[in-house]
Design a protein around this motif. Sequence first.
Motif, PDB file in Angstrom:
ATOM      1  N   PHE A   3     -10.564  14.120 -54.414  1.00  0.00           N
ATOM      2  CA  PHE A   3      -9.609  14.532 -53.104  1.00  0.00           C
ATOM      3  C   PHE A   3      -8.069  14.785 -53.607  1.00  0.00           C
ATOM      4  O   PHE A   3      -7.687  15.317 -53.100  1.00  0.00           O
ATOM      5  N   ARG A   4      -7.375  14.050 -54.125  1.00  0.00           N
ATOM      6  CA  ARG A   4      -6.820  14.718 -54.914  1.00  0.00           C
ATOM      7  C   ARG A   4      -6.239  16.181 -55.273  1.00  0.00           C
ATOM      8  O   ARG A   4      -5.199  17.125 -54.766  1.00  0.00           O
ATOM      9  N   VAL A   5      -7.119  16.324 -56.223  1.00  0.00           N
ATOM     10  CA  VAL A   5      -7.338  17.881 -56.616  1.00  0.00           C
ATOM     11  C   VAL A   5      -7.593  19.166 -55.371  1.00  0.00           C
ATOM     12  O   VAL A   5      -7.067  20.065 -55.400  1.00  0.00           O
ATOM     13  N   ALA A   6      -8.370  18.261 -54.591  1.00  0.00           N
ATOM     14  CA  ALA A   6      -9.118  19.751 -53.433  1.00  0.00           C
ATOM     15  C   ALA A   6      -7.218  19.278 -52.655  1.00  0.00           C
ATOM     16  O   ALA A   6      -7.784  20.621 -52.253  1.00  0.00           O
ATOM     17  N   LEU A   7      -6.842  18.935 -51.858  1.00  0.00           N
ATOM     18  CA  LEU A   7      -5.859  18.583 -51.769  1.00  0.00           C
ATOM     19  C   LEU A   7      -5.174  19.521 -52.013  1.00  0.00           C
ATOM     20  O   LEU A   7      -4.054  19.921 -51.465  1.00  0.00           O
ATOM     21  N   SER A   8      -4.507  19.178 -53.690  1.00  0.00           N
ATOM     22  CA  SER A   8      -2.898  19.637 -54.151  1.00  0.00           C
ATOM     23  C   SER A   8      -3.443  21.739 -54.115  1.00  0.00           C
ATOM     24  O   SER A   8      -2.507  22.306 -54.336  1.00  0.00           O
ATOM     25  N   THR A   9      -4.956  21.898 -54.619  1.00  0.00           N
ATOM     26  CA  THR A   9      -5.423  23.635 -54.526  1.00  0.00           C
ATOM     27  C   THR A   9      -5.128  23.663 -53.443  1.00  0.00           C
ATOM     28  O   THR A   9      -4.940  25.136 -53.138  1.00  0.00           O
ATOM     29  N   LEU A  10      -5.625  23.458 -52.699  1.00  0.00           N
ATOM     30  CA  LEU A  10      -5.269  24.016 -50.511  1.00  0.00           C
ATOM     31  C   LEU A  10      -4.231  23.908 -50.741  1.00  0.00           C
ATOM     32  O   LEU A  10      -3.438  25.238 -50.129  1.00  0.00           O
ATOM     33  N   PHE A  11      -2.967  23.102 -50.655  1.00  0.00           N
ATOM     34  CA  PHE A  11      -1.426  22.394 -50.694  1.00  0.00           C
ATOM     35  C   PHE A  11      -0.718  24.387 -51.594  1.00  0.00           C
ATOM     36  O   PHE A  11      -0.090  25.013 -50.793  1.00  0.00           O
ATOM     37  N   LEU A  12      -0.926  23.909 -52.433  1.00  0.00           N
ATOM     38  CA  LEU A  12      -0.593  25.013 -53.738  1.00  0.00           C
ATOM     39  C   LEU A  12      -1.409  26.324 -53.575  1.00  0.00           C
ATOM     40  O   LEU A  12      -0.036  27.942 -53.040  1.00  0.00           O
ATOM     41  N   PHE A  28      -1.225  26.775 -59.101  1.00  0.00           N
ATOM     42  CA  PHE A  28      -3.412  26.702 -58.508  1.00  0.00           C
ATOM     43  C   PHE A  28      -3.893  26.701 -59.246  1.00  0.00           C
ATOM     44  O   PHE A  28      -5.113  26.479 -59.196  1.00  0.00           O
ATOM     45  N   PHE A  29      -3.920  28.153 -60.447  1.00  0.00           N
ATOM     46  CA  PHE A  29      -5.014  27.817 -61.164  1.00  0.00           C
ATOM     47  C   PHE A  29      -5.744  27.023 -62.017  1.00  0.00           C
ATOM     48  O   PHE A  29      -6.785  26.444 -61.604  1.00  0.00           O
ATOM     49  N   LEU A  30      -5.070  25.673 -62.496  1.00  0.00           N
ATOM     50  CA  LEU A  30      -5.683  24.766 -63.145  1.00  0.00           C
ATOM     51  C   LEU A  30      -5.947  23.545 -62.370  1.00  0.00           C
ATOM     52  O   LEU A  30      -6.481  23.105 -63.023  1.00  0.00           O
ATOM     53  N   SER A  31      -4.712  23.948 -61.232  1.00  0.00           N
ATOM     54  CA  SER A  31      -5.827  22.887 -59.838  1.00  0.00           C
ATOM     55  C   SER A  31      -6.753  23.434 -58.919  1.00  0.00           C
ATOM     56  O   SER A  31      -7.301  22.442 -59.025  1.00  0.00           O
ATOM     57  N   LEU A  32      -7.226  24.352 -59.367  1.00  0.00           N
ATOM     58  CA  LEU A  32      -8.566  24.631 -59.151  1.00  0.00           C
ATOM     59  C   LEU A  32      -9.529  24.557 -60.591  1.00  0.00           C
ATOM     60  O   LEU A  32     -11.372  24.532 -59.686  1.00  0.00           O
ATOM     61  N   TRP A  33      -9.296  24.534 -61.668  1.00  0.00           N
ATOM     62  CA  TRP A  33     -10.280  24.248 -62.546  1.00  0.00           C
ATOM     63  C   TRP A  33     -10.373  22.956 -62.358  1.00  0.00           C
ATOM     64  O   TRP A  33     -10.940  22.275 -62.493  1.00  0.00           O
ATOM     65  N   GLN A  34      -8.613  22.112 -61.991  1.00  0.00           N
ATOM     66  CA  GLN A  34      -9.442  20.480 -61.665  1.00  0.00           C
ATOM     67  C   GLN A  34     -10.465  20.442 -61.185  1.00  0.00           C
ATOM     68  O   GLN A  34     -11.294  19.303 -61.188  1.00  0.00           O
ATOM     69  N   LEU A  35     -10.580  21.132 -59.507  1.00  0.00           N
ATOM     70  CA  LEU A  35     -11.675  21.277 -58.524  1.00  0.00           C
ATOM     71  C   LEU A  35     -12.868  21.182 -59.169  1.00  0.00           C
ATOM     72  O   LEU A  35     -13.781  19.946 -58.385  1.00  0.00           O
ATOM     73  N   ILE A  36     -13.288  21.764 -59.908  1.00  0.00           N
ATOM     74  CA  ILE A  36     -14.437  22.316 -60.829  1.00  0.00           C
ATOM     75  C   ILE A  36     -15.081  21.286 -61.238  1.00  0.00           C
ATOM     76  O   ILE A  36     -16.011  21.015 -61.470  1.00  0.00           O
ATOM     77  N   PHE A  37     -14.012  21.319 -61.747  1.00  0.00           N
ATOM     78  CA  PHE A  37     -14.545  19.576 -63.349  1.00  0.00           C
ATOM     79  C   PHE A  37     -14.544  18.679 -62.851  1.00  0.00           C
ATOM     80  O   PHE A  37     -15.101  17.570 -62.843  1.00  0.00           O
ATOM     81  N   SER A  38     -13.652  18.402 -60.914  1.00  0.00           N
ATOM     82  CA  SER A  38     -13.803  16.684 -60.710  1.00  0.00           C
ATOM     83  C   SER A  38     -15.237  16.798 -60.005  1.00  0.00           C
ATOM     84  O   SER A  38     -15.399  15.943 -59.324  1.00  0.00           O
ATOM     85  N   MET A  59      -6.171  23.348 -69.645  1.00  0.00           N
ATOM     86  CA  MET A  59      -4.848  22.311 -68.450  1.00  0.00           C
ATOM     87  C   MET A  59      -6.099  21.826 -67.809  1.00  0.00           C
ATOM     88  O   MET A  59      -5.402  20.898 -67.885  1.00  0.00           O
ATOM     89  N   GLY A  60      -6.639  22.581 -66.941  1.00  0.00           N
ATOM     90  CA  GLY A  60      -7.293  22.310 -65.911  1.00  0.00           C
ATOM     91  C   GLY A  60      -8.251  21.140 -65.965  1.00  0.00           C
ATOM     92  O   GLY A  60      -7.908  20.264 -65.498  1.00  0.00           O
ATOM     93  N   LEU A  61      -8.604  21.090 -67.820  1.00  0.00           N
ATOM     94  CA  LEU A  61      -9.832  20.212 -67.909  1.00  0.00           C
ATOM     95  C   LEU A  61      -9.618  19.249 -68.101  1.00  0.00           C
ATOM     96  O   LEU A  61      -9.013  18.537 -68.315  1.00  0.00           O
ATOM     97  N   PHE A  62      -7.417  19.229 -69.315  1.00  0.00           N
ATOM     98  CA  PHE A  62      -7.034  17.948 -69.954  1.00  0.00           C
ATOM     99  C   PHE A  62      -6.403  17.281 -68.426  1.00  0.00           C
ATOM    100  O   PHE A  62      -6.437  16.157 -68.812  1.00  0.00           O
ATOM    101  N   TYR A  63      -6.108  18.223 -67.981  1.00  0.00           N
ATOM    102  CA  TYR A  63      -4.939  17.157 -66.346  1.00  0.00           C
ATOM    103  C   TYR A  63      -6.111  16.306 -65.885  1.00  0.00           C
ATOM    104  O   TYR A  63      -5.786  15.322 -65.393  1.00  0.00           O
ATOM    105  N   TYR A  64      -7.021  17.057 -65.893  1.00  0.00           N
ATOM    106  CA  TYR A  64      -8.562  16.369 -64.653  1.00  0.00           C
ATOM    107  C   TYR A  64      -9.004  14.717 -65.872  1.00  0.00           C
ATOM    108  O   TYR A  64      -8.846  13.753 -65.308  1.00  0.00           O
ATOM    109  N   THR A  65      -9.040  15.260 -67.016  1.00  0.00           N
ATOM    110  CA  THR A  65      -9.483  14.530 -67.393  1.00  0.00           C
ATOM    111  C   THR A  65      -8.295  13.090 -68.278  1.00  0.00           C
ATOM    112  O   THR A  65      -8.656  11.901 -67.553  1.00  0.00           O
ATOM    113  N   GLU A  66      -6.705  13.884 -68.030  1.00  0.00           N
ATOM    114  CA  GLU A  66      -5.959  12.340 -67.480  1.00  0.00           C
ATOM    115  C   GLU A  66      -6.074  11.725 -66.561  1.00  0.00           C
ATOM    116  O   GLU A  66      -5.970  10.520 -66.104  1.00  0.00           O
ATOM    117  N   LEU A  67      -6.262  12.504 -64.952  1.00  0.00           N
ATOM    118  CA  LEU A  67      -5.934  11.414 -64.130  1.00  0.00           C
ATOM    119  C   LEU A  67      -7.193  10.765 -63.645  1.00  0.00           C
ATOM    120  O   LEU A  67      -7.220   9.724 -63.599  1.00  0.00           O
TER     121      LEU A  67
END
Length: 309
Positions: free
Chosen positions: A199-208, A41-51, A235-243
């Motif tokens: 949109f993908r990370v926002a919905l993933s964050t809400l889901f988790l 959940f937290f790494l998804s939240l960080w992805q959302l912030i970075f996106s 992890m959130g930064l790397f995951y967002y960048t890879e996405l």
Amino acid sequence: MHSSSPKTGIALSFACLAILGIMPVIANSRPAGSSALGFAFFLSLWQLIFSLPLFLYELFSGKKGIFRGFFRRKDLVRVIIVNFATGMMFGLATWCYILAMERAGVISASIAIQAYPLFALVMEILLLQRWKTVLEIVFTLILVVALYYLGTGGTWRLQGISIWFVAALAVPFLWSIAHVLIRQELMHTPITPSQVTFFRVALSTLFLGGIFLMEGPSELGPLFHPEILWPAMVMGLFYYTELLLWFHAMKHIDVSLASAITTPWPAVTMVLAAIFLNERINFYQVVTFFVVGGSVYILLLLDARKNSQ
């Protein structure tokens, strides 16, 4: 429509290769026993912030993407359904990813996730009606046998397969469905890669987050500890960048070609896991890596040759 640049797609895919190889080590660098669901959940939240910055920049700089005539588009319902569905798929895949890395081990889980092209090919058959040849079926069976060998820990005994290895296989299964749907969206709507990612990370964050709250966030306080917060942020930064790089690559080359380029990423993980996590590399893991990698390459080459004819 958009102009494609194969060289750009290939370069972006190689960048994804490096990031994919590093992420499992980051995921397992958090303290043992910490909540996998909370970390996901937290790494998804960080992805959302970075996106968010790139999403807002595109929106206010004139590159409206999906918002350009959004309410006049006939495929509005399709866009909404695809984003909700893929958001939940990616959220569940993230949770399975963290659990698999922790319980099945970084090396075995990484090799299992390498089966992504297998599931991608199957999804292309089911969703896009791209049929396969006898040779493709043969190498698919070889790939399945190799994964079974890995799942049993090199013993060939069925009882050796753990639920956590199955969780690792669930990751490429969910990714393959979501990526096929998203590529169609990228190719046929004005939505941009950054908007898809947001949109993908926002919905993933809400889901988790919803699951995390239902489970009772008893470990919410400990999750803010620096030993967990920093790995989640990185992890959130790397995951967002890879996405973001992956979605841009899919605008230039087929999913199968991008998958072929990123196939060797478990080799990067093996080396890093041995150095930083003191994880032992077993003979059966090395054998499986080469068999799986070779089978995937042959499958993708056969698919590419067939599509070029």
